[in-house]
Design a protein around this motif. Sequence first.
Motif, PDB file in Angstrom:
ATOM      1  N   THR A  10      39.976  37.362  38.182  1.00  0.00           N
ATOM      2  CA  THR A  10      39.303  37.648  39.454  1.00  0.00           C
ATOM      3  C   THR A  10      37.832  37.999  39.145  1.00  0.00           C
ATOM      4  OG1 THR A  10      39.753  40.032  39.385  1.00  0.00           O
ATOM      5  CG2 THR A  10      41.436  38.619  40.403  1.00  0.00           C
ATOM      6  N   ILE A  11      37.030  38.065  40.204  1.00  0.00           N
ATOM      7  CA  ILE A  11      35.628  38.452  40.026  1.00  0.00           C
ATOM      8  C   ILE A  11      35.550  39.860  39.436  1.00  0.00           C
ATOM      9  CG2 ILE A  11      33.500  39.027  41.265  1.00  0.00           C
ATOM     10  CD1 ILE A  11      34.193  36.736  43.206  1.00  0.00           C
ATOM     11  N   GLU A  12      36.396  40.753  39.936  1.00  0.00           N
ATOM     12  CA  GLU A  12      36.406  42.132  39.447  1.00  0.00           C
ATOM     13  C   GLU A  12      36.750  42.194  37.963  1.00  0.00           C
ATOM     14  OE1 GLU A  12      37.913  41.073  42.167  1.00  0.00           O
ATOM     15  OE2 GLU A  12      36.648  42.020  43.703  1.00  0.00           O
ATOM     16  N   ASP A  13      37.739  41.373  37.536  1.00  0.00           N
ATOM     17  CA  ASP A  13      38.124  41.336  36.121  1.00  0.00           C
ATOM     18  C   ASP A  13      36.955  40.871  35.262  1.00  0.00           C
ATOM     19  OD1 ASP A  13      40.676  42.222  36.551  1.00  0.00           O
ATOM     20  OD2 ASP A  13      41.565  40.215  36.636  1.00  0.00           O
ATOM     21  N   ALA A  14      36.259  39.841  35.735  1.00  0.00           N
ATOM     22  CA  ALA A  14      35.132  39.307  34.978  1.00  0.00           C
ATOM     23  C   ALA A  14      34.014  40.348  34.838  1.00  0.00           C
ATOM     24  CB  ALA A  14      34.601  38.044  35.658  1.00  0.00           C
ATOM     25  N   VAL A  15      33.755  41.050  35.942  1.00  0.00           N
ATOM     26  CA  VAL A  15      32.704  42.077  35.907  1.00  0.00           C
ATOM     27  C   VAL A  15      33.086  43.187  34.928  1.00  0.00           C
ATOM     28  CG1 VAL A  15      31.564  43.890  37.242  1.00  0.00           C
ATOM     29  CG2 VAL A  15      31.848  41.609  38.237  1.00  0.00           C
ATOM     30  N   ARG A  16      34.359  43.609  34.968  1.00  0.00           N
ATOM     31  CA  ARG A  16      34.816  44.667  34.065  1.00  0.00           C
ATOM     32  C   ARG A  16      34.655  44.261  32.598  1.00  0.00           C
ATOM     33  NH1 ARG A  16      38.749  46.011  38.101  1.00  0.00           N
ATOM     34  NH2 ARG A  16      40.188  44.443  37.273  1.00  0.00           N
ATOM     35  N   LYS A  17      34.975  42.994  32.301  1.00  0.00           N
ATOM     36  CA  LYS A  17      34.829  42.492  30.925  1.00  0.00           C
ATOM     37  C   LYS A  17      33.371  42.587  30.470  1.00  0.00           C
ATOM     38  CE  LYS A  17      38.553  39.093  30.460  1.00  0.00           C
ATOM     39  NZ  LYS A  17      38.823  37.636  30.277  1.00  0.00           N
ATOM     40  N   GLY A  18      32.469  42.171  31.355  1.00  0.00           N
ATOM     41  CA  GLY A  18      31.043  42.204  31.012  1.00  0.00           C
ATOM     42  C   GLY A  18      30.537  43.621  30.798  1.00  0.00           C
ATOM     43  N   LEU A  19      30.961  44.535  31.673  1.00  0.00           N
ATOM     44  CA  LEU A  19      30.534  45.929  31.547  1.00  0.00           C
ATOM     45  C   LEU A  19      31.048  46.544  30.245  1.00  0.00           C
ATOM     46  CD1 LEU A  19      31.113  47.222  35.211  1.00  0.00           C
ATOM     47  CD2 LEU A  19      28.951  46.527  34.162  1.00  0.00           C
ATOM     48  N   LYS A  20      32.281  46.189  29.885  1.00  0.00           N
ATOM     49  CA  LYS A  20      32.866  46.703  28.648  1.00  0.00           C
ATOM     50  C   LYS A  20      32.125  46.159  27.436  1.00  0.00           C
ATOM     51  CE  LYS A  20      37.272  47.217  26.224  1.00  0.00           C
ATOM     52  NZ  LYS A  20      38.725  46.889  26.221  1.00  0.00           N
ATOM     53  N   ALA A  50      37.559  33.037  37.670  1.00  0.00           N
ATOM     54  CA  ALA A  50      36.253  33.401  38.220  1.00  0.00           C
ATOM     55  C   ALA A  50      35.237  33.451  37.076  1.00  0.00           C
ATOM     56  CB  ALA A  50      36.329  34.760  38.906  1.00  0.00           C
ATOM     57  N   LYS A  51      33.997  33.110  37.407  1.00  0.00           N
ATOM     58  CA  LYS A  51      32.935  33.181  36.407  1.00  0.00           C
ATOM     59  C   LYS A  51      31.734  33.881  37.031  1.00  0.00           C
ATOM     60  CE  LYS A  51      32.228  29.620  33.738  1.00  0.00           C
ATOM     61  NZ  LYS A  51      31.761  28.270  33.288  1.00  0.00           N
ATOM     62  N   VAL A  52      31.244  34.935  36.357  1.00  0.00           N
ATOM     63  CA  VAL A  52      30.099  35.678  36.884  1.00  0.00           C
ATOM     64  C   VAL A  52      29.015  35.785  35.817  1.00  0.00           C
ATOM     65  CG1 VAL A  52      31.535  37.045  38.454  1.00  0.00           C
ATOM     66  CG2 VAL A  52      30.992  37.939  36.180  1.00  0.00           C
ATOM     67  N   GLU A  53      27.808  35.947  36.303  1.00  0.00           N
ATOM     68  CA  GLU A  53      26.688  36.223  35.402  1.00  0.00           C
ATOM     69  C   GLU A  53      26.226  37.649  35.681  1.00  0.00           C
ATOM     70  OE1 GLU A  53      22.861  33.696  34.372  1.00  0.00           O
ATOM     71  OE2 GLU A  53      22.506  34.923  36.161  1.00  0.00           O
ATOM     72  N   LEU A  54      26.181  38.459  34.642  1.00  0.00           N
ATOM     73  CA  LEU A  54      25.678  39.824  34.765  1.00  0.00           C
ATOM     74  C   LEU A  54      24.258  39.878  34.210  1.00  0.00           C
ATOM     75  CD1 LEU A  54      28.701  42.041  33.655  1.00  0.00           C
ATOM     76  CD2 LEU A  54      28.197  41.090  35.890  1.00  0.00           C
ATOM     77  N   GLU A  55      23.390  40.507  34.981  1.00  0.00           N
ATOM     78  CA  GLU A  55      21.996  40.669  34.560  1.00  0.00           C
ATOM     79  C   GLU A  55      21.718  42.161  34.429  1.00  0.00           C
ATOM     80  OE1 GLU A  55      17.574  40.000  36.491  1.00  0.00           O
ATOM     81  OE2 GLU A  55      19.185  38.615  37.040  1.00  0.00           O
TER      82      GLU A  55
END
Length: 205
Positions: A10-20, A50-55
Amino acid sequence: MKKIVVSGKTIEDAVRKGLKEWDTTEDRVKVHVLERPAKGLFGLIGSRDAKVELELIPDPVEEAMQFLRDVLRSMELEVKMELKGSKDEPELHLFGGELGMLIGRRGQTLDALQYLVNIVANRYSDHHLRIVLDAEHFRERRKKTLEELAERLAERVVRTKKEVILEPMPPQERKIIHSQLQQHAKVRTFSRGDEPNRRVVIVLR
């Protein structure tokens, strides 16, 4: 800008991975959704994560500290840096050998470096930020020296009944003189001239 692309169920999972991965918090990043998750045939075949880009949102103080590290490295100085003060009034304290060249005559080099550090910090800040840069407690020693000077010159004005004009000083040093003599019973102070040649004048009340 530091960016990372992360995938998850999910988008939330992807964001959590990036933050970690960055070991940071959500308020320090901007999230751009590149692909939303999609279910495939029978919920399995052709499914898409889902695929997100974190900046990463730059931290003004961290950027200023990195700038300072680069300057010190270019000067080949081994310096320990400590962040003190509050979030709104940060202070960078430097410790180490051979800091005399970093301080300069009466702190002029240190003042110039502080000016550059604040330019860098405010480039990344949404409100005006003032960072105080100090080396081996120079600011504290300089403050004491100026307070003692103010008292000696005030005594001279009282004794000779003639005004005393100090040498040009930066605003923060003039403020120390004004504050020290603000409650003096027999003298008062004011500033005269234009920057960078503005001077404190001590006269009888």
